[in-house]
Design a protein around this motif. Sequence first.
Motif: not given
Length: 439
Positions: A103-124
Amino acid sequence: MNNHRLLAGLLCAALLSGGLRAYGAEQKVISLEELFEIAETNSVQLRPSFTAEEEARQEIAVAKSQRLPDIDATLSISFIGDGFTTRRNFSDYQKAPIPHFGNGLGINVTQPVYTGGAITTGIELAELKSTASRYATELQRDNIRFRLTGFYLDIYKYTNLRKVIENNIAQARKVLEEMNARYEQGVALRNDITRYELLVSNLELQLIRINNTLEILNNNLVVTAGLEQGTVIVPDNAILSKSLPSASESAWQNEAEANAPALKLAGTEVEINRKAENLVKSERLPKIGLQAGWTIDGPILVEVPPINRNLSYWYAGVGVTYNLASLYKSNKSLAKRKIATQHAIDRLDAARQSLSLDVRADYTRYLEAYEELKTGEKAVELADRNYSTVSTRYYADMALITDLLDASNSKLDAEQRLVNARINIIYYYYKLLFTTGKI
């Protein structure tokens, strides 16, 4: 000969009555502005633009959701078979029993902090696409409004032309009655009557064509505006008394530069391509995110013999990823985006030049329409005076029937030109509004 004439008359009467009945359904007087408002909500041709606009707004929400943390959860249940061990030369085989339930159970949480402006540029980028979609809707709305304007003014024009033709038919029939009376008195030729009967026949054919044209135009108008089938639109007579501004060409050019949807759309396309360039550049920068996770697995297989227990652990920290391949792979993508940006700039320049030419042409036609109206009013005055003079001379046996026919045709032509001139002023005014994005 009489039978043929009788048959032609019956055919014309049947066609005329059919055309009038088709156009004589439930009539509705409506202004052009009211027609625009109806089309805003009812036009089928405008609905795809509204849907595309809503879709573009949803894309903004999708782009903003990239700021939210990524949460991965895994659950596995497996059957594990027995293992075996050997020496390095594959001798001394020994069976290694292993607990079969895994059996196996795993949870992984990743919060982007810096993406080189990719997320902001994508929104714009999504916001710019939404803006472009709105401008595309405005452009489609303007196209539909101008199309409705053309149908509306054509209906007005052909309705007036029908009145002109009907008046000329009535006048021509009156002349025929007088000719027949003169023929009975022996002071007119049968050939003269035949010529005028031909004139009446041609006028009746024009009337049939006008009625058919009105029916087609009305159907186009009703369908485009999204009105109920069977509705007959009657243009509001107040449109001719509408006060039209006499702005200079430079004022119209400024209006076009500030309001034309086609220009706004082309400008937005430039910004979209620039944002796309920034998105490619962001691929060269590292991505930083906060990470946290927890896993529990069993059995523990890294021990020999395996331990039939669950192993659980958690972790938290900072993750940094850097795509080294982007250093040499993104060059071509960036070069492509720069060319696309330049292409968009060139299209914007071409659109601005084309718009300027259209405004100048429409403004010139607008002024020309006023001159045409002045000429048309004078031509009708002269044609009426000429017809009255020739008619008097004809009944005094001082003019030929050909002179009377020429005078009648000239009068009809002048009246039709006057109707067209009045409508052309309105048409080119709305054409200027359409071109400058103010319709």
